[in-house]
Every structure is written in structure tokens, then in C-alpha cells.
Design a protein around this motif. Structure first.
Motif, short mmCIF file in Angstrom:
data_model
loop_
_atom_site.label_atom_id
_atom_site.label_comp_id
_atom_site.label_asym_id
_atom_site.label_seq_id
_atom_site.Cartn_x
_atom_site.Cartn_y
_atom_site.Cartn_z
N ALA A 52 0.83 -1.21 0.00
CA ALA A 52 0.00 0.00 0.00
C ALA A 52 0.86 1.25 0.00
O ALA A 52 0.83 2.07 0.94
CB ALA A 52 -0.94 -0.01 1.20
N THR A 53 1.64 1.43 -1.06
CA THR A 53 2.47 2.63 -1.17
C THR A 53 1.62 3.81 -1.65
O THR A 53 0.54 3.63 -2.21
CB THR A 53 3.62 2.41 -2.16
OG1 THR A 53 3.06 2.19 -3.47
CG2 THR A 53 4.45 1.19 -1.76
N GLU A 54 2.12 4.99 -1.43
CA GLU A 54 1.40 6.19 -1.86
C GLU A 54 1.21 6.21 -3.37
O GLU A 54 0.15 6.60 -3.88
CB GLU A 54 2.15 7.44 -1.41
CG GLU A 54 1.47 8.74 -1.80
CD GLU A 54 2.25 9.97 -1.36
OE1 GLU A 54 1.88 11.09 -1.78
OE2 GLU A 54 3.22 9.80 -0.60
N ALA A 55 2.21 5.75 -4.10
CA ALA A 55 2.12 5.76 -5.56
C ALA A 55 1.03 4.80 -6.05
O ALA A 55 0.25 5.15 -6.95
CB ALA A 55 3.47 5.37 -6.16
N ASN A 56 0.94 3.62 -5.47
CA ASN A 56 -0.10 2.67 -5.89
C ASN A 56 -1.49 3.19 -5.58
O ASN A 56 -2.41 3.07 -6.40
CB ASN A 56 0.13 1.32 -5.19
CG ASN A 56 1.34 0.58 -5.73
OD1 ASN A 56 1.69 0.73 -6.91
ND2 ASN A 56 1.98 -0.21 -4.89
N LEU A 57 -1.66 3.75 -4.39
CA LEU A 57 -2.96 4.31 -4.02
C LEU A 57 -3.33 5.46 -4.95
O LEU A 57 -4.48 5.58 -5.37
CB LEU A 57 -2.92 4.78 -2.57
CG LEU A 57 -2.93 3.69 -1.50
CD1 LEU A 57 -2.63 4.28 -0.12
CD2 LEU A 57 -4.27 2.97 -1.48
N ARG A 58 -2.36 6.30 -5.26
CA ARG A 58 -2.64 7.45 -6.12
C ARG A 58 -3.05 6.99 -7.52
O ARG A 58 -4.00 7.53 -8.10
CB ARG A 58 -1.41 8.36 -6.20
CG ARG A 58 -1.69 9.66 -6.97
CD ARG A 58 -0.49 10.59 -6.96
NE ARG A 58 0.63 10.03 -7.70
CZ ARG A 58 1.74 9.57 -7.14
NH1 ARG A 58 1.87 9.58 -5.81
NH2 ARG A 58 2.74 9.08 -7.87
N HIS A 59 -2.35 6.01 -8.08
CA HIS A 59 -2.71 5.50 -9.41
C HIS A 59 -4.17 5.05 -9.44
O HIS A 59 -4.93 5.41 -10.36
CB HIS A 59 -1.81 4.31 -9.79
CG HIS A 59 -0.52 4.70 -10.43
ND1 HIS A 59 -0.45 5.52 -11.54
CD2 HIS A 59 0.77 4.37 -10.11
CE1 HIS A 59 0.82 5.69 -11.89
NE2 HIS A 59 1.56 5.01 -11.04
#
Length: 318
Positions: A52-59
């Protein structure tokens, strides 16, 4: 014969392909799903693994905000497919009453398959694909013996209050019928639902009151996977009643006034044509705001395809 469009193989837009009664709704869903960048699918897989990284959530969240939400308001929150439409028709010999029908895409596709559908929504949509009447849960009691179709019913508990539309509609069902539910269910939810304590167990649709009522009085007879957007896990659930309710609700309509059949040249028929043209213009206007870099051909092709499928017989240009 199939035609390559970009990297996607789709049937050609021929009149013989799209005028059959069993028109291929799968193509419309396939075209819309072609809008999903590979990075978004990768983000979903990573989140399911616990990354659950910020980049994955943002995508994932940005794709839903800029693409899925506007497309859902134009087409439907659930993507239609042939297997689901056929199952609904098979389990609904007396017809379907759909509550929360939105733009009427599912209702119109079912009507094209010969299913009698009474579609209701709380608001009118300028971009509707077919006839959708204003109505709420009370409308269900007018159609005894018809199956109830709920496609992504609203969440029961939300920040602004409580919405028991799905539960109230279910309580008003009368006669021997089916419950046709398109959405997520307990412990069968997408990664987006897992981001909130309120939705992680039952999904972003309906709620525990509705599910308890279903599990008490209904039995699951069929479950069909439907095309889905990344982050979601909606499916078609078909339930049958444990026992039919025969007592009509207080104040329900005992008879229905038959509608007079309009002739092809009547003013009402001409007015319907103008309404379809206005709805088409509104859909195209709204589609301009969908964020889909370099892939606008896909939503345009999906719109043309689904519009042709939904077009009433006798209204096609020659």
C-alpha cells in the motif's frame, strides 16, 4: 470477422452484427476497460499483495476519480455482459423491476432481449439510454411477481445520514420472484472497499441491514462474474425467496392502467426521437470530460456500440 483497433480486437460495426436480438454487450464493456492503463492494473495487484504505497494508491484513486466516476454516471456503475443479461432474463419470467436504474442502460439491454422491465430512479438523467421513470422503493410493490434488480444500490450508512433504499425495496417485493443484485458482498470486496473500516467487510454498496435480510429470507442460486473496473469486485448475485410473500403492502396499487400503444407516426413517437437525440448529445458532452489520454477512440467506440445496441427497433437510420 474481427477488426484490430489499436491493440484491441473488436468486431466490426456492421448493421448485421448490432441488430441481432442477442447483441454483444461484451464489446461495449471491453472497449471501456481498454481505457484502463496497465499501471492501474499493476497498482491494484500490488495493493492486493499488501504493498500500500502512496504511488499505488494514487494511481488507483486518481483513475477512479477522473475516469471511472464520470463514465459510470454516463453508462452504468456495473459494466454489462452477455452472461449476466442472459441470467437475469432466465430468472425473470414475469419481468424485472429495477430500482436505482440510473441512465437505464441495463434496463434497455434487457428490453432488447424481450424482458419486460419497469425502471425507476430518484432523479431524471438527461443522458438516459431508455425509459426510466421517477420512483423509489414504493414503486416495487406495483409489480407483483417481477424480479427486483439492484445495480450498485447506495450505501446504507454514509457521512450525511442513512439510505435504506435497497432494504425498503426488498421489503416491498411480493409474489414468487428473484432478487438480482449487482455489487460486492461480505468478504468478496475489492481493494477500494478495504481502504475504509465502514466498507471493508461488505463493500461500498447497500449495507449490513440489507445483507442480514437477504441471508435470512433468501438463498443464493447463482453467481456470475461481470466485467469490473480495477479496485472493485462486483458480481451478479441471483437469490430466490425461501417463501413467497403474498400480503400486498398497505396502499399498494392493485391494478395497473395499461398504456396505450402509440402508432409509429404519433406525436409521442416523434417526441421520443427528439429525446433520444438530446440524450445522445448530453452523453457526448459529458464524455468530453473523461480523462483518457490518447484513448478517446475507446470511449467513443463504446458509446457508438452501446447506443446501437440500445436503439429501439424501427428507429435506426436506413
Amino acid at each position: 470477422m474481427l477488426t484490430w483497433v489499436g491493440l484491441y480486437r473488436v468486431p466490426p460495426f456492421s448493421s448485421t452484427t448490432m441488430t441481432t436480438q442477442q447483441a454483444d454487450a461484451d464489446v461495449g464493456a471491453q472497449l471501456l476497460l481498454s481505457l484502463v492503463p496497465a499501471a492501474v492494473w499493476r497498482a491494484e495487484r500490488a495493493l492486493l499483495r499488501g504493498d500500500a504505497t502512496e504511488a499505488n494508491l494514487r494511481h488507483l484513486l486518481e483513475f477512479h476519480q477522473h475516469t471511472v466516476e464520470p463514465l459510470s454516471s454516463i453508462f452504468s456503475y456495473a459494466l454489462p455482459c452477455e452472461r449476466a443479461l442472459s441470467a437475469i432474463a432466465r430468472h425473470s419470467p414475469a419481468g424485472v423491476v429495477e430500482l436505482g436504474a440510473g441512465t437505464g442502460l441495463w434496463a434497455t439491454l434487457l428490453r432488447k432481449r424481450g424482458v419486460t422491465v419497469h425502471a425507476y430512479d430518484a432523479t431524471r438523467h438527461a443522458c438516459a439510454f431508455g425509459e426510466v421513470e421517477l420512483g423509489g422503493p414504493d414503486s416495487v410493490s406495483r409489480h407483483e411477481g417481477m424480479s427486483l434488480l439492484l445495480c450498485w444500490p447506495p450505501l446504507e450508512d454514509f457521512e450525511g445520514g442513512v439510505n435504506l433504499m435497497a432494504l425498503e425495496a426488498l421489503r416491498r417485493l411480493r409474489g414468487v420472484c428473484s432478487l438480482l443484485y449487482i455489487g460486492e458482498w461480505d468478504h468478496a470486496c475489492g481493494v477500494l472497499s478495504s481502504l475504509s473500516d465502514r466498507t471493508k467487510n461488505g463493500g461500498m454498496i447497500a449495507g449490513p441491514r440489507f445483507r442480514r435480510h437477504v441471508e435470512r429470507d433468501w438463498r443464493l442460486v447463482e453467481r456470475i462474474k461481470t466485467p469490473r473496473w480495477p479496485g472493485l469486485a462486483d458480481q451478479l448475485y441471483v437469490f430466490k425467496q425461501q417463501r413467497a410473500s403474498k400480503r400486498p403492502p398497505e396502499g399498494s396499487l392493485k391494478t395497473q392502467t395499461p398504456q396505450r400503444r402509440q402508432s409509429p407516426t404519433s406525436p409521442a413517437r416523434a417526441g421520443a426521437g427528439r429525446c433520444r437525440a438530446a440524450a445522445r448529445r448530453e452523453r457526448l458532452r459529458l464524455l468530453q470530460h473523461v480523462h483518457a489520454p490518447c484513448r478517446h477512440w475507446a470511449w467513443m467506440a463504446a458509446h457508438v456500440w452501446l447506443e446501437e445496441i440500445c436503439m429501439a427497433e424501427g428507429t435506426r437510420p436506413h
